[in-house]
Every structure is written in C-alpha cells, then in structure tokens.
Design a protein around this motif. Structure first.
Motif, PDB file in Angstrom:
ATOM      1  N   GLU A 162       0.835  -1.185   0.000  1.00  0.00           N
ATOM      2  CA  GLU A 162       0.000   0.000   0.000  1.00  0.00           C
ATOM      3  C   GLU A 162       0.879   1.247   0.000  1.00  0.00           C
ATOM      4  N   GLY A 163       0.435   2.260  -0.714  1.00  0.00           N
ATOM      5  CA  GLY A 163       1.195   3.501  -0.737  1.00  0.00           C
ATOM      6  C   GLY A 163       2.209   3.562  -1.867  1.00  0.00           C
ATOM      7  N   ASP A 164       2.465   2.440  -2.537  1.00  0.00           N
ATOM      8  CA  ASP A 164       3.375   2.471  -3.682  1.00  0.00           C
ATOM      9  C   ASP A 164       2.639   3.061  -4.875  1.00  0.00           C
ATOM     10  N   PRO A 165       3.264   3.968  -5.615  1.00  0.00           N
ATOM     11  CA  PRO A 165       2.636   4.407  -6.864  1.00  0.00           C
ATOM     12  C   PRO A 165       2.460   3.212  -7.785  1.00  0.00           C
ATOM     13  N   GLU A 166       1.531   3.284  -8.651  1.00  0.00           N
ATOM     14  CA  GLU A 166       1.221   2.182  -9.567  1.00  0.00           C
ATOM     15  C   GLU A 166       2.482   1.742 -10.306  1.00  0.00           C
ATOM     16  N   GLY A 167       2.819   0.452 -10.158  1.00  0.00           N
ATOM     17  CA  GLY A 167       3.932  -0.097 -10.926  1.00  0.00           C
ATOM     18  C   GLY A 167       5.303   0.125 -10.319  1.00  0.00           C
ATOM     19  N   TRP A 168       5.395   0.763  -9.121  1.00  0.00           N
ATOM     20  CA  TRP A 168       6.723   0.996  -8.536  1.00  0.00           C
ATOM     21  C   TRP A 168       7.371  -0.327  -8.151  1.00  0.00           C
ATOM     22  N   ALA A 169       6.625  -1.229  -7.523  1.00  0.00           N
ATOM     23  CA  ALA A 169       7.150  -2.543  -7.147  1.00  0.00           C
ATOM     24  C   ALA A 169       6.410  -3.621  -7.928  1.00  0.00           C
ATOM     25  N   LEU A 170       7.156  -4.492  -8.588  1.00  0.00           N
ATOM     26  CA  LEU A 170       6.548  -5.610  -9.311  1.00  0.00           C
ATOM     27  C   LEU A 170       7.466  -6.818  -9.167  1.00  0.00           C
ATOM     28  N   SER A 171       6.920  -7.999  -9.402  1.00  0.00           N
ATOM     29  CA  SER A 171       7.724  -9.212  -9.272  1.00  0.00           C
ATOM     30  C   SER A 171       8.519  -9.453 -10.551  1.00  0.00           C
ATOM     31  N   LEU A 172       9.566 -10.286 -10.447  1.00  0.00           N
ATOM     32  CA  LEU A 172      10.341 -10.647 -11.631  1.00  0.00           C
ATOM     33  C   LEU A 172       9.458 -11.364 -12.637  1.00  0.00           C
ATOM     34  N   ALA A 173       8.553 -12.202 -12.154  1.00  0.00           N
ATOM     35  CA  ALA A 173       7.629 -12.904 -13.056  1.00  0.00           C
ATOM     36  C   ALA A 173       6.777 -11.905 -13.840  1.00  0.00           C
ATOM     37  N   GLU A 174       6.312 -10.849 -13.143  1.00  0.00           N
ATOM     38  CA  GLU A 174       5.515  -9.817 -13.833  1.00  0.00           C
ATOM     39  C   GLU A 174       6.359  -9.065 -14.861  1.00  0.00           C
ATOM     40  N   LEU A 175       7.644  -8.803 -14.506  1.00  0.00           N
ATOM     41  CA  LEU A 175       8.527  -8.127 -15.466  1.00  0.00           C
ATOM     42  C   LEU A 175       8.706  -8.990 -16.712  1.00  0.00           C
ATOM     43  N   GLU A 176       8.891 -10.310 -16.521  1.00  0.00           N
ATOM     44  CA  GLU A 176       9.077 -11.205 -17.656  1.00  0.00           C
ATOM     45  C   GLU A 176       7.804 -11.276 -18.510  1.00  0.00           C
ATOM     46  N   THR A 177       6.640 -11.246 -17.868  1.00  0.00           N
ATOM     47  CA  THR A 177       5.372 -11.246 -18.614  1.00  0.00           C
ATOM     48  C   THR A 177       5.266  -9.979 -19.469  1.00  0.00           C
TER      49      THR A 177
END
Length: 630
Positions: A162-177
């Motif tokens: 919570e409190g992270d701007p949209e897309g600031w933190a993502l998983s490696l799996a999400e980055l690969e997708t």
C-alpha cells in the motif's frame, strides 16, 4: 598472429553478443543448474536445469521488460541479491537491454545501499526479496532516480505494497510477462539493443567493498568483460566439458567474471550462494572446478583437523603425519615439475603418500565431490602451507589475482605448472611491471574506465598511458610468476625502522594453528608486534569439550587460561620461523569472531584493518602498556 592473440584481439563488443552467439551455437546444451526445495520441504534440495535456449528465453523477457520500463542504454539497473540463477539471468537481461548493472551485496545496510543507488543514479532495482525491498522503501525519499523495484522472490511483500505508486514494485515474473508482451509487438527489440552496444559502453558499476572509507563505483565497460571471457578461454584451464560450482557473491567482481568465462566456454554452472550448503552440495553437484576465497579452504582444513582430533589421539597423529607428507610431496613435485616438466617425487616419499592417500586424502577429495580437477583461489592471500596441504592431497588450488579495477582476473596459475605461494602468470593480453617501490602496475583491456564521478580519484591510480597502480606490493620471478607480499598501505614500519608485511605473518599463523579464524598483526610505529586473534568457534568448542571446558560459551572458553596456553604454544611455533622484528611478542584472544555484520570484514571476507583496530583499541593499548614507547 597467434591463435591466442587472434582470439583476444578480434573479440566481440560485449558479453551480450557472446551470449547470443553461445545460444545459437549450443541451444540445447545444459547451461545452469539451480536448487529447488524438495516438494515435501524435507531432505535435500532437488536440482533443476536450464538449457542455453531456455536461459535465453528468460534473459530476453527480462531485457524486453526493462526496455518497456524505460531503461535506456547505459542507464543503471541495481541488483541486490544473493548468488542464485536469477542473478545471472537478470544481469544478462540488463546487458542485453543495453543497460548497466550496479551490484549491491545483500548484506549491505539500508544507508550504504541508498548511497550506492543514489550515487549510481540507478533507475531500477532488482531486489531479491522483502528484506531488500524494505531497504529501498526505508530510504525512498533519497532515491529520486529509482522508478521501479523488481522483486525476484515476492513472498511476504503484499502487505507492504500500500502507498506504492502504480507499478513501482513488481515481481520478476511480472517483469518477464511484460517483456514477452513487448517482444510480441517488437520481436527484434533485444537483438537491436545488443547490436547497438559499443565496447566502451558502460556494462557494470561495482562498488569497492571499502576496507577504508566510502565505497567507490568502478566503471567497467562491455569490452572489459568480453576480453575477460576470451582471455579465460585462452588459458585453457576450463573446457566445455567442465561443471563449475558457483557460490561466490556475484556482487563481487570475482564471482561476476566467472559468468563471462562460462558463456565463452559453454560449460555447465551449478549456482547456489548459500555458504552453509556448500558441504551438502559438493557431493551432489560433483564439480570439476570451483572458485573460492582462502577462508573457505582454511575452514575445511580446520574442520578436517578438528574431526581427526575428535577421533582420538591415534587418528590425530595419523592426520598430522599425513598433512606433513602432503606438504612435502607437493613441494617436491612442484619443484621437479619446474625443473623437468614432470611432477614426480622420490620412491620413499611416493610410498608414504600412497598410504596417506588411502587413510586421509581420498576422503577429503570425496568431500569435494570426487571430480574436482582444480579450485581457483582469489580475493586474498592463501597461506602457502595450507595450499601445499591441499596440493599434496590432490586438490589443486590455483591461486589467482586481480582487483575490481582490473575486472578480477589479471593473473592465474597455469594448470599443471602452478606454483603454490604465487598467483601465477598474467592473462594473455595483460601487461605487468613492478615499480621502484615494489608496487604492482597493470595495463590491458581488463582495466577499468575509472571511478564513477571521481575524476581526481581516477587520476591518482590510472596513468594517462593506461598503467594502473594496484596498491599491492609484489615480485616477479624470472619466468613471470607473481608473488604478492602485501598491500602497500598495509605494510608496517616499526619504530625501529623495519618493514613487516602483516598478511605474510598472518598467513603463516593460519597454517600453524588449526583453531584460528581471523588474525590481525599490529606494529606500525611500535617497537614490537602484537596480534588480535579470533578463534574458529566449532574447532575451539570441540577442543574445549575434551579439555574440561565442555558446556561453556565461546567467550568463556576463549578467556580460560587453558585456551590462552594452547594458543601461546602456536604463537611460539610461529615465532620460531620469523625474523626477530617480525615475532609476535603479545596477543589477545577476541571475545567473538570478526564478521561482516559488525563491519570488520568485507562481504568477500577481507579484513578491514582500521575498523578492527578502532574496535579493539583498548586491547591493543593494553598490550603496549608499560613498554618503553608508552
């Protein structure tokens, strides 16, 4: 032009190019092995494999994902993770996107991590887990350049999102997708980025571990790694049939250079950075070669000695005899190889060696997996007596030498012709000379571009004609083998005007005393030398149990008079082999071992002398109290 010169001089512009070539050449060959916890969570890990083509699919997806996040050529992507297969894939992904990797040790605290992220102006952080993400969150206000954090293992981070701007933190799996989706629209994006890389383009920013002061960012362009890959291959020390066990910190230049060599040669690498798993993993992986720092070999040696001692007086006597035979056999064999080109020993010594092999050495080799052709040791000096012990036991330790500023591998011992106590010969393409004051100077394609944002610091060590001042003191044999004697700044000059190399004395003590973990020799501007000694906890507690001190804590055992007498005996043995001005007149045993957490060791386990001397100033002063200089 020789084949070696041709190999090196016609090198490609980057390791990213080499990686694409490797994948095209051997797509189905095994590239990496990595551990996965067993399905039940009990028992040993399962090991999975990636072929070069499977690795490339992930690397391209990571690269395209970073491009999609807006990473431009030479922009920094920080990597804060322990050694694992994802570290290598992410680093290759950064390079294939044209970016530059900023390496961060996972043990680095939040303050220093923030300094590195800010100084490098890293746009993206690839963090191993919740703990690494938390450090970035803690200092977020200071990290204006940091647009995104990618988390390799996202377990346990959801509640803090919570409190992270949209897309600031993502998983490696999400980055690969994201990367795969990007490649569907722009199928040539990664290859275009790789083709656009120039040799002088920044590839890696490695911050020196800082034995003194703030870490400096060492700028290593793509050409450094491409040269290293080709030069390692040119030594002939590794082949495509090898299996490497890689556990070294990949944030350290020594670990990182091994990944470049592997891509060029094409052998298998088993990756697991958990130090506590090394003993368990070696018989499973059965590597043909591995690299390590001297502390690992010292711990193995101390462990073997402690196990023999625990087996009773007879077993310990056999071990001591076998250790003596190993050293003698190694010295004679190496000397004969130097003179005749054949490693041989007299009949009587060979016969003793055969008996010792059956009783001791064979089990030691089995503990390393049974297939080890050679181990490479670097980052600090290996005590020659420990090197000779392993050599005689059939575990050939090839010492090498280099610095972060020289892309790690400037020297290495040449296979069968290795000489214990030296760091071997320069890699093909690297020049060396010894300055008038004994300092080692290096020049060649492995030397850094300079320190990041510190032009005045760069000119202090890098001459206009390319010669780099290493800060190390050494001597070259007539046939080109280098022996390091000490760090220039670590040389001790006593008040009597005698120079002493503390690392040399410390190394000799580690070979004499099987209970030592760390030792610091002190004596600058004093009229005699003293030592601070930290003991190896398992080894000394094992001894304590047999000597009336069982059940006591480490601190209590260290303080006991029996322990003091035990270590005094080893100090006396050390002193017998030293010049009078080198001898240790007094010592103090430390109440705990030195460690990374207290800032006394670097992540590559080098001693931070100024920190230790500050921390234990009271003990040092106590040793000199009452002497004439007080």
């Amino acid at each position: 032009m020789s084949d070696t010169q041709n190999l090196i001089e016609n090198r490609p512009p980057s390791v990213a190019t080499l990686f694409l070539e490797r994948v095209a050449k051997t797509p189905d060959a095994e590239a990496y092995r990595y551990p996965v916890p067993s399905a039940t969570g009990q028992g040993p890990d399962d090991w999975k494999s990636l072929s070069w083509e499977q690795a490339a699919e992930r690397v391209y997806a990571i690269a395209a994902g970073l491009i999609d996040l807006g990473v431009r050529p030479e922009e920094r992507v920080a990597l804060a993770s322990a050694t694992r297969v994802e570290w290598i894939l992410a680093d290759l992904g950064v390079m294939c996107a044209g970016g530059a990797t900023t390496t961060v040790y996972p043990q680095t605290n939040a303050e220093e991590s923030a300094y590195i992220l800010a100084d490098s102006e890293s746009r993206v952080l690839i963090a191993e887990d919740a703990a690494q993400l938390a450090k970035a969150r803690e200092r977020r206000a200071d990290l204006g350049h940091l647009a995104h954090v990618v988390v390799i293992d996202p377990t346990g981070i959801e509640e803090g999102a919570e409190g992270d701007p949209e897309g600031w933190a993502l998983s490696l799996a999400e980055l690969e997708t994201r990367g795969k989706a990007y490649l569907e629209k722009h199928p040539e994006a990664v290859k275009e980025r790789v083709e656009a890389i120039t040799p002088t383009q920044l590839a890696t920013l490695i911050y020196t571990s800082g034995t003194t002061g703030r870490p400096k960012g060492v700028r290593l362009p793509h050409d450094n790694w491409s040269y290293m890959a080709k030069a390692i291959a040119a030594t002939g020390l590794v082949t495509g049939e090898d299996v490497q066990y890689l556990w070294l910190p990949l944030a350290h230049v020594f670990g990182k250079v091994l990944t470049s060599g592997q891509i060029e040669v094409g052998h298998v690498t088993a990756v697991d950075g958990r130090v506590d798993k090394i003993i368990e993993n070696l018989p499973v992986v059965q590597p043909t070669y591995m690299a390590a720092v001297p502390r690992i070999f010292e711990k193995v040696y101390n462990g073997v000695a402690a196990k023999a001692r625990a087996g009773g007086g007879a077993k310990y006597k056999i071990f001591q005899w076998a250790a003596g035979v190993a050293r003698e056999y190694a010295k004679v064999s190496q000397d004969n190889f130097r003179r005749t080109g054949t490693a041989s020993a007299p009949f009587g010594l060979t016969a003793k060696h055969k008996v010792a092999d059956a009783l001791v050495y064979k089990k030691l080799r089995e503990a390393f997996g049974g297939n080890l052709r050679a181990a490479v040791s670097g980052s600090a000096a290996l005590a020659p007596e420990i090197g000779y012990f392993f050599s005689g036991a059939g575990i050939h330790i090839l010492e090498g030498y280099g610095l972060t500023e020289s892309s790690a591998a400037s020297f290495v011992n040449p296979g069968e012709a290795y000489r214990t106590g030296t760091v071997g010969k320069p890699l093909p393409g690297t020049e060396v000379r010894i300055a008038d004051d004994g300092e080692i100077l290096l020049r060649g394609p492995g030397i850094m571009e300079g320190y990041h944002g510190l032009p005045e610091k760069t000119t202090e060590v890098l001459e206009a004609d390319g010669w780099f001042h290493t800060g190390d003191i050494g001597e070259l044999s007539p046939d080109g083998y280098l022996r390091i004697t000490d760090r220039k700044k670590d040389l001790i000059k006593t008040s009597g005007g005698k120079y002493i190399a503390p690392a040399e004395v410390e190394g000799q003590f580690k070979a004499v005393c099987p209970f030592v973990s760390n030792i610091l020799v002190h004596g600058a501007d004093r009229n005699f030398c003293t030592a601070l000694i930290a003991l190896d906890e398992p080894a000394i507690l094992g001894w304590a149990a047999d000597n009336g001190l069982g059940g006591k804590s480490y601190a209590d055992v260290v303080a006991a008079p029996q322990t003091q007498r035990l270590i005094q005996g080893y100090v006396d043995r050390l002193n017998e082999g030293l010049q009078r001005w080198q001898t240790i007149k007094k010592f103090r045993l430390l109440p705990r071992d030195l460690d990374i957490e207290h800032g006394e060791l670097t992540p590559s386990l080098k001693l931070k002398r100024p920190v230790v001397e500050r921390t234990y100033k009271g003990l040092i002063d106590e040793m000199y109290a009452g002497s004439r200089e007080s």
